[in-house]
Motif scaffolding. Structure first.
Motif, PDB file in Angstrom:
ATOM      1  N   GLY A  67       0.836  -1.187   0.000  1.00 53.21           N
ATOM      2  CA  GLY A  67       0.000   0.000   0.000  1.00 53.21           C
ATOM      3  C   GLY A  67       0.871   1.237   0.000  1.00 53.21           C
ATOM      4  N   ALA A  68       0.270   2.377  -0.341  1.00 49.96           N
ATOM      5  CA  ALA A  68       1.027   3.617  -0.457  1.00 49.96           C
ATOM      6  C   ALA A  68       0.220   4.792   0.074  1.00 49.96           C
ATOM      7  N   LEU A  69       0.953   5.852   0.387  1.00 52.35           N
ATOM      8  CA  LEU A  69       0.370   7.108   0.831  1.00 52.35           C
ATOM      9  C   LEU A  69       0.936   8.211  -0.056  1.00 52.35           C
ATOM     10  N   LYS A  70       0.044   8.925  -0.719  1.00 53.85           N
ATOM     11  CA  LYS A  70       0.431  10.019  -1.598  1.00 53.85           C
ATOM     12  C   LYS A  70       0.081  11.335  -0.919  1.00 53.85           C
ATOM     13  N   GLU A  71       1.039  12.239  -0.871  1.00 57.02           N
ATOM     14  CA  GLU A  71       0.767  13.554  -0.308  1.00 57.02           C
ATOM     15  C   GLU A  71       0.138  14.431  -1.382  1.00 57.02           C
ATOM     16  N   LEU A  72      -1.110  14.851  -1.123  1.00 60.80           N
ATOM     17  CA  LEU A  72      -1.795  15.757  -2.042  1.00 60.80           C
ATOM     18  C   LEU A  72      -1.423  17.206  -1.730  1.00 60.80           C
ATOM     19  N   ASP A  73      -1.349  17.513  -0.443  1.00 58.51           N
ATOM     20  CA  ASP A  73      -0.828  18.786   0.047  1.00 58.51           C
ATOM     21  C   ASP A  73      -0.455  18.569   1.505  1.00 58.51           C
ATOM     22  N   GLY A  74      -0.061  19.594   2.200  1.00 56.78           N
ATOM     23  CA  GLY A  74       0.428  19.443   3.566  1.00 56.78           C
ATOM     24  C   GLY A  74      -0.593  18.967   4.574  1.00 56.78           C
ATOM     25  N   PRO A  85     -15.629  13.563  -5.697  1.00 60.76           N
ATOM     26  CA  PRO A  85     -14.250  13.430  -6.171  1.00 60.76           C
ATOM     27  C   PRO A  85     -13.358  14.519  -5.569  1.00 60.76           C
ATOM     28  N   PHE A  86     -12.127  14.176  -5.330  1.00 64.15           N
ATOM     29  CA  PHE A  86     -11.149  15.094  -4.759  1.00 64.15           C
ATOM     30  C   PHE A  86      -9.944  15.156  -5.697  1.00 64.15           C
ATOM     31  N   SER A  87      -9.041  16.073  -5.432  1.00 68.63           N
ATOM     32  CA  SER A  87      -7.824  16.237  -6.221  1.00 68.63           C
ATOM     33  C   SER A  87      -8.182  16.358  -7.705  1.00 68.63           C
ATOM     34  N   ASP A  88      -7.571  15.541  -8.553  1.00 67.17           N
ATOM     35  CA  ASP A  88      -7.810  15.628 -10.003  1.00 67.17           C
ATOM     36  C   ASP A  88      -8.875  14.661 -10.499  1.00 67.17           C
ATOM     37  N   TYR A  89      -9.545  13.957  -9.600  1.00 66.36           N
ATOM     38  CA  TYR A  89     -10.572  13.006 -10.016  1.00 66.36           C
ATOM     39  C   TYR A  89     -11.817  13.749 -10.494  1.00 66.36           C
ATOM     40  N   ILE A  90     -12.594  13.055 -11.339  1.00 66.14           N
ATOM     41  CA  ILE A  90     -13.883  13.577 -11.790  1.00 66.14           C
ATOM     42  C   ILE A  90     -14.953  12.539 -11.489  1.00 66.14           C
ATOM     43  N   GLU A  91     -16.208  12.968 -11.498  1.00 62.74           N
ATOM     44  CA  GLU A  91     -17.313  12.031 -11.289  1.00 62.74           C
ATOM     45  C   GLU A  91     -17.188  10.876 -12.274  1.00 62.74           C
ATOM     46  N   ASP A  92     -17.396   9.665 -11.766  1.00 61.89           N
ATOM     47  CA  ASP A  92     -17.273   8.465 -12.583  1.00 61.89           C
ATOM     48  C   ASP A  92     -18.147   7.395 -11.939  1.00 61.89           C
ATOM     49  N   PRO A  93     -19.110   6.850 -12.659  1.00 67.66           N
ATOM     50  CA  PRO A  93     -19.986   5.824 -12.062  1.00 67.66           C
ATOM     51  C   PRO A  93     -19.238   4.556 -11.647  1.00 67.66           C
ATOM     52  N   ASN A  94     -18.009   4.377 -12.138  1.00 63.23           N
ATOM     53  CA  ASN A  94     -17.213   3.207 -11.788  1.00 63.23           C
ATOM     54  C   ASN A  94     -16.299   3.438 -10.591  1.00 63.23           C
ATOM     55  N   SER A  95     -16.328   4.647 -10.040  1.00 64.80           N
ATOM     56  CA  SER A  95     -15.472   4.993  -8.913  1.00 64.80           C
ATOM     57  C   SER A  95     -16.309   5.308  -7.676  1.00 64.80           C
ATOM     58  N   ALA A  96     -15.748   4.954  -6.529  1.00 64.29           N
ATOM     59  CA  ALA A  96     -16.291   5.371  -5.237  1.00 64.29           C
ATOM     60  C   ALA A  96     -15.183   6.178  -4.559  1.00 64.29           C
ATOM     61  N   PHE A  97     -15.519   7.370  -4.106  1.00 66.27           N
ATOM     62  CA  PHE A  97     -14.560   8.240  -3.427  1.00 66.27           C
ATOM     63  C   PHE A  97     -14.892   8.244  -1.955  1.00 66.27           C
TER      64      PHE A  97
END
Length: 151
Positions: free
Chosen positions: A61-68, A134-146
């Protein structure tokens, strides 16, 4: 279980990431796959861990920093031979603790909305994650759960 920082150079982790990417193609259309490949996981804003029992790779697993103040969980995967043994639960605890230590106020993720991803969604809900826009650069997508969690 031993969780360690991983540089993504070992053959075991390479194979697990390939399994992860292949699995995504079985359950999601190409435009809805947000899993990262090995090169993308090596970016400086991403910290990557692997989970081991002696010499056997159990998951990653990983952790990506989106901002501080905001992090994103990426590439959560349990080896298919170690499902339902607490690997993902233990790694998720580790990532949440790391996010808190970094001072993040929020931890978010994107996962699939299809039935194949229900166990993952249930795990996140059990840790207090709720569904969100959706957060960050994601957009609404029926195949995604945020999902997101305030820390």
């Amino acid at each position: 279980m031993n969780i360690k920082l991983d540089d993504l150079t070992g053959p075991e982790i390479r194979d697990l990431i390939m399994e992860h990417l292949h699995s995504m193609t079985l359950h999601s259309p190409p435009e809805s796959i947000h899993a990262l490949n090995l090169d993308e996981l090596k970016k400086p804003e991403i910290t990557f861990w692997s989970v081991w029992k002696e010499e056997e790779l159990l998951g990653c697993g990983a952790l990506k920093e989106l901002d501080g103040q905001h992090g994103e969980i990426k590439s959560m995967r349990t080896s298919s031979s170690h499902l339902k043994r607490g690997v993902a639960r233990r790694l998720l605890q580790h990532i949440i603790e790391e996010a808190k230590q970094r001072g993040y106020q929020r931890l978010s993720l994107e996962t699939g909305s299809m039935d194949a991803f229900e166990p993952a969604r249930n795990l996140y809900v059990s840790f207090g994650f709720g569904f969100c826009k959706p957060f960050s650069d994601y957009i609404e997508d029926p195949n995604s759960a945020f999902m997101t969690k305030e820390l």
